[in-house]
Design an enzyme around this catalytic site. Sequence first.
Site, PDB file in Angstrom:
ATOM      1  N   GLY A 279       0.793  -1.231   0.000  1.00 36.04           N
ATOM      2  CA  GLY A 279       0.000   0.000   0.000  1.00 36.04           C
ATOM      3  C   GLY A 279       0.815   1.265   0.000  1.00 36.04           C
ATOM      4  N   ARG A 324       2.485  -1.500  -6.144  1.00 33.69           N
ATOM      5  CA  ARG A 324       2.580  -0.213  -6.826  1.00 33.69           C
ATOM      6  C   ARG A 324       3.940   0.453  -6.644  1.00 33.69           C
ATOM      7  NH1 ARG A 324      -2.102   2.953  -7.107  1.00 33.69           N
ATOM      8  NH2 ARG A 324      -2.830   1.579  -5.458  1.00 33.69           N
ATOM      9  N   TYR A 365     -11.282   5.450  -9.598  1.00 29.01           N
ATOM     10  CA  TYR A 365     -10.844   6.022  -8.312  1.00 29.01           C
ATOM     11  C   TYR A 365     -10.688   7.535  -8.362  1.00 29.01           C
ATOM     12  CZ  TYR A 365      -9.136   1.187  -7.674  1.00 29.01           C
ATOM     13  OH  TYR A 365      -9.006  -0.176  -7.601  1.00 29.01           O
ATOM     14  N   CYS A 392     -16.959   4.704 -26.015  1.00 32.34           N
ATOM     15  CA  CYS A 392     -18.297   5.301 -26.077  1.00 32.34           C
ATOM     16  C   CYS A 392     -18.818   5.533 -24.673  1.00 32.34           C
ATOM     17  CB  CYS A 392     -19.233   4.399 -26.852  1.00 32.34           C
ATOM     18  SG  CYS A 392     -18.721   4.275 -28.549  1.00 32.34           S
TER      19      CYS A 392
HETATM   20  C1  PLP Z   1      -3.155  -5.009  -3.206  1.00 34.11           C
HETATM   21  C2  PLP Z   1      -2.401  -5.648  -2.124  1.00 34.11           C
HETATM   22  C3  PLP Z   1      -1.064  -5.344  -1.933  1.00 34.11           C
HETATM   23  C4  PLP Z   1      -0.311  -4.350  -2.770  1.00 34.11           C
HETATM   24  O1  PLP Z   1      -0.811  -3.064  -2.674  1.00 34.11           O
HETATM   25  P1  PLP Z   1       0.030  -1.856  -3.349  1.00 34.11           P
HETATM   26  O2  PLP Z   1      -0.821  -0.678  -3.102  1.00 34.11           O
HETATM   27  O3  PLP Z   1       0.166  -2.181  -4.788  1.00 34.11           O
HETATM   28  O4  PLP Z   1       1.348  -1.828  -2.660  1.00 34.11           O
HETATM   29  C5  PLP Z   1      -0.380  -5.999  -0.934  1.00 34.11           C
HETATM   30  N1  PLP Z   1      -0.997  -6.906  -0.144  1.00 34.11           N
HETATM   31  C6  PLP Z   1      -2.302  -7.232  -0.306  1.00 34.11           C
HETATM   32  C7  PLP Z   1      -2.904  -8.243   0.575  1.00 34.11           C
HETATM   33  C8  PLP Z   1      -3.042  -6.611  -1.280  1.00 34.11           C
HETATM   34  O5  PLP Z   1      -4.326  -6.928  -1.434  1.00 34.11           O
END
Ligand code: PLP
Length: 464
Positions: A279, A324, A365, A392
């Site tokens: 995240g 990410r 988003y 479209c």
């Molecule tokens: C989506 C997800 C991630 C990665 O999230 P990022 O925002 O791409 O770093 C890591 N662990 C779990 C369990 C996820 O669902």
Amino acid sequence: MSRSAHPAGPRHGDVLPEGHYLAPPSDLNALDPKVWSHTVARDADGVVTVGGATVTALAAEFGTPAYVLDEADFRARARAWRQAFGAGADVYYAGKAFLSKAVVRWLHEEGLSLDVCSPGELAVALAGGMPPARIALHGNNKSAAELEQAVKAGVGHIVVDSAQEIDRLAAIAAGQGVRQPVLIRVTVGVEAHTHEFIATAHEDQKFGFSLAQGAAAQAVAQVLGHHEALELRGLHSHIGSQIFDTAGFEVAARRVVGLLAEIRDEHGVELPEIDLGGGLGIAYTSEDDPREPAEIATALAEIVRRECAAQRLRAPRLSVEPGRAIVGPTAFTLYQVGTVKPLAGLRTYVSVDGGMSDNIRTALYDAAYSVALVSRRSQAEPMLVRVVGKHCESGDIVVKDAFLPGDLTPGDLIAVPATGAYCRSMASNYNHALRPPVLAVADGAARVIVRRETEEDLLRLDVG
Ligand SMILES: *Cc1c(COP(=O)(O)O)cnc(C)c1O
């Protein structure tokens, strides 16, 4: 847009980003290194190059739209995460951000592990050569067949997410004569302040076992009850996406470690692992200010050390799951401009040869992106634009608000940076669009790592 995190309150829905780019940048030809991959530059003619290849040559050879991935940058970011966390921790790349066999190979070579959350992702992980023991399987609704397949493949960790799954998995592991290592996904009640759809650790959501409601403690007892078939390795928490500070992780770690202490007191076992999820945010525009992996690693290790010391626990092995933050900044989407339509007093609509089928994040988003003219330099005055696709649908927006040179014209190439994560992996065939290829560029050479779809591909599925 506020990205601070705090313990979840009763209302956390309508968090929408504020406007971006209220003023034009001082130099439209500049390429902010925060937003572009490391090898991106403008050559003497003003053409943007990446990995030593010009975008004009890439467009001529492979067509547009295309995702252009900077291999050296990908490897450097993967390595930076690996080195920041060191030998006492594991870095699982979250495959859902973008997964292909080439990427799996790079990750393996750079010493990372891999998260998957579907049979398709598992198949690509195995085909790319990731050792099964370094794969973790996630998901809130894994079927018996999927669990069967994962146990058989020898997947290192399965992150269990429901009471039914625990019994299902125990039966499958017992049937195969395997003792399957598992983590329990815990919902710690921390809200990462991004968009509602990607904030995943507040209580009212589908993932995990709630700590506050006692479901997590029950899941621990349930897994320990299947002692022969399941080996409880630890706890897992994932609090959201596009997070810019460690405050949310701090609360999550405190609560997860609190549960480790309860487990010790209740069951007499100290679990050896915790996974704090992914995240971590990246810069989509110059206004975003992400943290370096080393800074995050130091902060997380210190938080876990402190919380464990307070509970008199041995510090468990730590895992993190950046998706990410590794792949996001390493790619841009290369488009050709098709039309330029000024709306007096409003803005100019720039239509490109892709759209919401190759980048759904803006529509889904309300994500902010940057954009630049990349096939030439321009000294024209900035114009306020909205970059839209060819679908479209009036919500088919790629970049909501940005500035491009006022002399932009059909045939120009423009590029949207930071599209490495959640763009190709969320791409669709809406309007029977053909999903673009992913080109890996390194040392002046480009190669296709995921090829462009063809009408034949579409018609192969349509059996009449
Ligand atoms: C989506 C997800 C991630 C990665 O999230 P990022 O925002 O791409 O770093 C890591 N662990 C779990 C369990 C996820 O669902």
